[in-house]
Design a protein around this motif. Structure first.
Motif, PDB file in Angstrom:
ATOM      1  N   ASP A 198     -16.953  40.786  19.067  1.00 24.79           N
ATOM      2  CA  ASP A 198     -15.937  41.166  20.049  1.00 24.79           C
ATOM      3  C   ASP A 198     -16.139  42.902  20.475  1.00 24.79           C
ATOM      4  N   LEU A 199     -16.148  43.534  19.080  1.00 25.76           N
ATOM      5  CA  LEU A 199     -16.418  44.594  19.392  1.00 25.76           C
ATOM      6  C   LEU A 199     -17.474  45.156  19.804  1.00 25.76           C
ATOM      7  N   SER A 200     -18.023  44.409  19.222  1.00 28.64           N
ATOM      8  CA  SER A 200     -19.783  44.227  19.246  1.00 28.64           C
ATOM      9  C   SER A 200     -20.366  44.444  21.041  1.00 28.64           C
ATOM     10  N   HIS A 201     -19.933  43.475  21.521  1.00 23.08           N
ATOM     11  CA  HIS A 201     -19.770  43.405  22.676  1.00 23.08           C
ATOM     12  C   HIS A 201     -18.659  44.303  23.858  1.00 23.08           C
ATOM     13  N   ARG A 202     -18.671  45.143  23.179  1.00 19.20           N
ATOM     14  CA  ARG A 202     -17.844  46.038  24.046  1.00 19.20           C
ATOM     15  C   ARG A 202     -18.395  47.286  24.417  1.00 19.20           C
ATOM     16  N   LEU A 203     -19.857  47.341  23.133  1.00 18.68           N
ATOM     17  CA  LEU A 203     -20.409  48.559  23.431  1.00 18.68           C
ATOM     18  C   LEU A 203     -21.291  47.643  24.607  1.00 18.68           C
ATOM     19  N   ARG A 204     -21.504  46.476  25.146  1.00 17.26           N
ATOM     20  CA  ARG A 204     -22.156  46.959  26.422  1.00 17.26           C
ATOM     21  C   ARG A 204     -22.204  47.004  27.883  1.00 17.26           C
ATOM     22  N   THR A 205     -20.807  48.209  27.532  1.00 14.72           N
ATOM     23  CA  THR A 205     -20.558  49.277  28.815  1.00 14.72           C
ATOM     24  C   THR A 205     -20.789  49.976  28.655  1.00 14.72           C
ATOM     25  N   LEU A 236     -23.459  50.767  27.393  1.00 17.12           N
ATOM     26  CA  LEU A 236     -24.926  51.254  27.449  1.00 17.12           C
ATOM     27  C   LEU A 236     -25.666  50.419  28.788  1.00 17.12           C
ATOM     28  N   THR A 237     -24.472  50.209  29.635  1.00 16.03           N
ATOM     29  CA  THR A 237     -24.571  49.610  30.644  1.00 16.03           C
ATOM     30  C   THR A 237     -24.778  51.312  31.806  1.00 16.03           C
ATOM     31  N   ARG A 246     -35.765  52.924  24.651  1.00 17.77           N
ATOM     32  CA  ARG A 246     -34.362  53.261  23.894  1.00 17.77           C
ATOM     33  C   ARG A 246     -33.729  52.419  23.820  1.00 17.77           C
ATOM     34  N   VAL A 247     -32.811  52.318  25.290  1.00 17.94           N
ATOM     35  CA  VAL A 247     -31.688  51.428  25.664  1.00 17.94           C
ATOM     36  C   VAL A 247     -31.942  49.715  25.139  1.00 17.94           C
ATOM     37  N   ASP A 248     -33.193  49.870  25.850  1.00 20.33           N
ATOM     38  CA  ASP A 248     -33.474  48.490  25.756  1.00 20.33           C
ATOM     39  C   ASP A 248     -33.269  47.635  24.297  1.00 20.33           C
ATOM     40  N   ALA A 249     -34.384  49.057  22.927  1.00 18.18           N
ATOM     41  CA  ALA A 249     -33.626  48.242  22.133  1.00 18.18           C
ATOM     42  C   ALA A 249     -32.187  48.065  20.934  1.00 18.18           C
ATOM     43  N   LEU A 250     -31.796  49.407  21.548  1.00 20.65           N
ATOM     44  CA  LEU A 250     -30.498  49.579  21.249  1.00 20.65           C
ATOM     45  C   LEU A 250     -29.342  48.071  21.973  1.00 20.65           C
ATOM     46  N   GLU A 251     -29.699  47.539  23.625  1.00 23.31           N
ATOM     47  CA  GLU A 251     -29.215  46.458  23.744  1.00 23.31           C
ATOM     48  C   GLU A 251     -29.918  45.332  22.871  1.00 23.31           C
ATOM     49  N   ALA A 292     -30.599  45.605  19.713  1.00 24.21           N
ATOM     50  CA  ALA A 292     -29.657  45.202  17.954  1.00 24.21           C
ATOM     51  C   ALA A 292     -28.300  44.619  18.641  1.00 24.21           C
ATOM     52  N   VAL A 293     -27.698  45.838  19.455  1.00 19.91           N
ATOM     53  CA  VAL A 293     -26.196  44.672  19.617  1.00 19.91           C
ATOM     54  C   VAL A 293     -25.733  43.548  19.887  1.00 19.91           C
ATOM     55  N   SER A 294     -26.864  42.834  20.647  1.00 22.51           N
ATOM     56  CA  SER A 294     -27.271  41.117  20.787  1.00 22.51           C
ATOM     57  C   SER A 294     -27.529  40.898  19.651  1.00 22.51           C
ATOM     58  N   ALA A 295     -28.344  41.404  19.036  1.00 26.96           N
ATOM     59  CA  ALA A 295     -28.505  40.709  17.454  1.00 26.96           C
ATOM     60  C   ALA A 295     -27.194  41.079  16.458  1.00 26.96           C
ATOM     61  N   VAL A 296     -26.391  41.700  16.800  1.00 20.59           N
ATOM     62  CA  VAL A 296     -25.158  41.998  15.841  1.00 20.59           C
ATOM     63  C   VAL A 296     -24.336  40.772  16.264  1.00 20.59           C
ATOM     64  N   ILE A 297     -24.403  40.317  17.907  1.00 20.51           N
ATOM     65  CA  ILE A 297     -23.120  39.218  18.133  1.00 20.51           C
ATOM     66  C   ILE A 297     -23.627  37.847  17.650  1.00 20.51           C
ATOM     67  N   THR A 298     -24.936  38.375  17.651  1.00 23.98           N
ATOM     68  CA  THR A 298     -25.733  36.472  17.829  1.00 23.98           C
ATOM     69  C   THR A 298     -25.208  36.142  16.162  1.00 23.98           C
ATOM     70  N   GLU A 299     -25.633  37.319  15.528  1.00 20.64           N
ATOM     71  CA  GLU A 299     -25.576  37.123  14.039  1.00 20.64           C
ATOM     72  C   GLU A 299     -23.979  36.686  13.448  1.00 20.64           C
TER      73      GLU A 299
END
Length: 412
Positions: free
Chosen positions: A219-226, A228-229, A250-255, A257-264
């Motif tokens: 959930d915390l990682s998902h909050r980073l999407r805002t 990032l947008t 760079r933004v795409d790479a960071l996104e 990474a965040v998606s990988a954290v959520i999936t993991e």
């Protein structure tokens, strides 16, 4: 516990049997002696009835044991015997028993017309102890049998207690190794069953807490999407196309990474995975072989012929292999040869990465320590991944003087 309980029962049973069998053995010997003496006394009394009659010699011959009659005139009838002090004492009118060489003698006095006659019946030692040794041997065998039976019963009783305890220990080790699905089978005494139920409750609670924690991370990682947008929108508003494209990348790479954290995080919550170690290791070695070829490194690869399942996901295993191979490139000069060997090994598989470089010590296994200016987390991540499957990671000096890392992975 089984051994100590068996020894305790053996000692207790032995003491009880000694307290019972020793008096019983003495009683058996006394009964045998009393029986022999009673039979001898009865024989002497039967002869005493015939003293002073003409039938005395015939009566003496009919007795089936050595009998001597000492007459008042100094003559004897029957078996020859010495006139001992006991015989002279019996001649005063007293019936006595006395020890004699090779046995005992029963002396019975009898009145005759000429005075007091003494009838002597000799009881040899063999008759006094007849049947005693056999009875003692039977008691000894019974005692040994009871001791053995007590030990066997104690071992069975101890096994009924230790088997559930051993099961609890195995479940505890599995839980410590990261297998949160391990549960104990309640059994044994009520106290042991209570411990098993408590351990299962604890394991379930740990699983719930870890699941909640991982969901919180997701959930915390998902909050980073805002943010990032918002950052992506700012990148798109840049006037310089090249700068916008660079920031956008760079933004795409960071996104990602965040998606990988959520999936993991969610994948770990779902439970343990498994993969084919042969396929994963082969694919990662092919990936690194391109860089090895550029640096002039000789790479030797030994893989099993078929699939080799391990209790770790493909992505986690790939990260471990990348960490091990990346250390070789980071800590050894260009041109240093390396070998990768994967083979079945209890409890699952053993991955060995070895090089011919200068080597490095086990201190690099500590989290955050690096010998090449990196983060120092690679080997620690590989170690923790291996330990979560019930295996481990060791660092040693290889046969060719370089470093050798053994990654032991458990089976699913």
């Amino acid at each position: 516990m089984r051994r100590w309980l068996a020894l305790l029962v053996a000692a207790t049973t032995s003491l009880v049997l000694i307290a019972l069998l020793v008096p019983m053995a003495l009683l058996i010997r006394a009964v045998a002696e009393n029986g022999a003496m009673s039979r001898a006394t009865a024989a002497a009394e039967s002869v005493a009835v015939a003293v002073g009659t003409p039938d005395l010699p015939l009566t003496v011959e009919q007795v089936s044991r050595p009998v001597t009659v000492f007459l008042p005139d100094g003559t004897t009838v029957g078996s020859p015997a010495r006139r001992s002090d006991a015989v002279r004492l019996a001649a005063t009118g007293r019936s006595v028993t006395a020890a004699a060489p090779g046995g005992r003698e029963v002396l019975v006095s009898a009145q005759s017309p000429g005075g007091t006659a003494v009838i002597r019946v000799f009881v040899p030692d063999d008759e006094l102890g007849r049947g005693v040794r056999e009875a003692w041997l039977a008691l000894l065998l019974i005692g040994l049998g009871l001791v053995v039976l007590g030990i066997v019963l104690a071992d069975r009783l101890a096994l009924a207690v230790t088997r559930p305890v051993d099961g609890l220990a195995r479940v505890s080790h599995r839980l410590a190794g990261g297998d949160l699905t391990a549960r104990a089978e309640p059994g044994g005494p009520p106290e042991v069953r209570s411990v098993a139920l408590a351990l299962n409750h604890l394991a379930g609670r740990i699983d719930e807490l870890l699941a909640a924690e991982r969901e919180s991370v997701a959930d915390l990682s998902h909050r980073l999407r805002t943010p990032l947008t918002g950052l992506r929108l700012d990148a798109e508003s840049l006037r310089d196309p090249e700068e916008a494209a660079r920031v956008q990348a760079r933004v795409d790479a960071l996104e990602r990474a965040v998606s990988a954290v959520i999936t993991e995080a969610r994948r770990r919550t779902a439970g343990r995975e498994s993969c084919d170690a042969t396929a994963v290791v082969g694919e990662r070695v092919r990936f690194w072989s391109v860089l090895a070829e550029d640096q002039g490194r000789e790479v030797t690869v030994t893989l099993p012929d078929g699939a080799l399942e391990v209790a770790v996901g493909a992505e986690e295993l790939a990260a471990c292999v990348d960490a091990l191979l990346g250390n070789v490139f980071a800590h050894t000069p260009e041109g240093v040869a390396m070998s990768v060997r994967l083979r079945p090994h209890r409890p699952g598989a053993l991955l060995t990465v070895e090089d011919t470089g200068p080597g490095f010590g086990p201190a690099l296994l500590e989290r955050g320590i690096s010998g090449a200016g990196s983060t120092g987390l690679g080997l620690d991540i590989a170690r923790r991944t291996a330990e979560s499957t019930g295996g481990g990671l060791t660092v040693a000096t290889g046969d060719r003087g370089g470093a050798r890392v053994d990654l032991l992975l458990g089976a699913p």
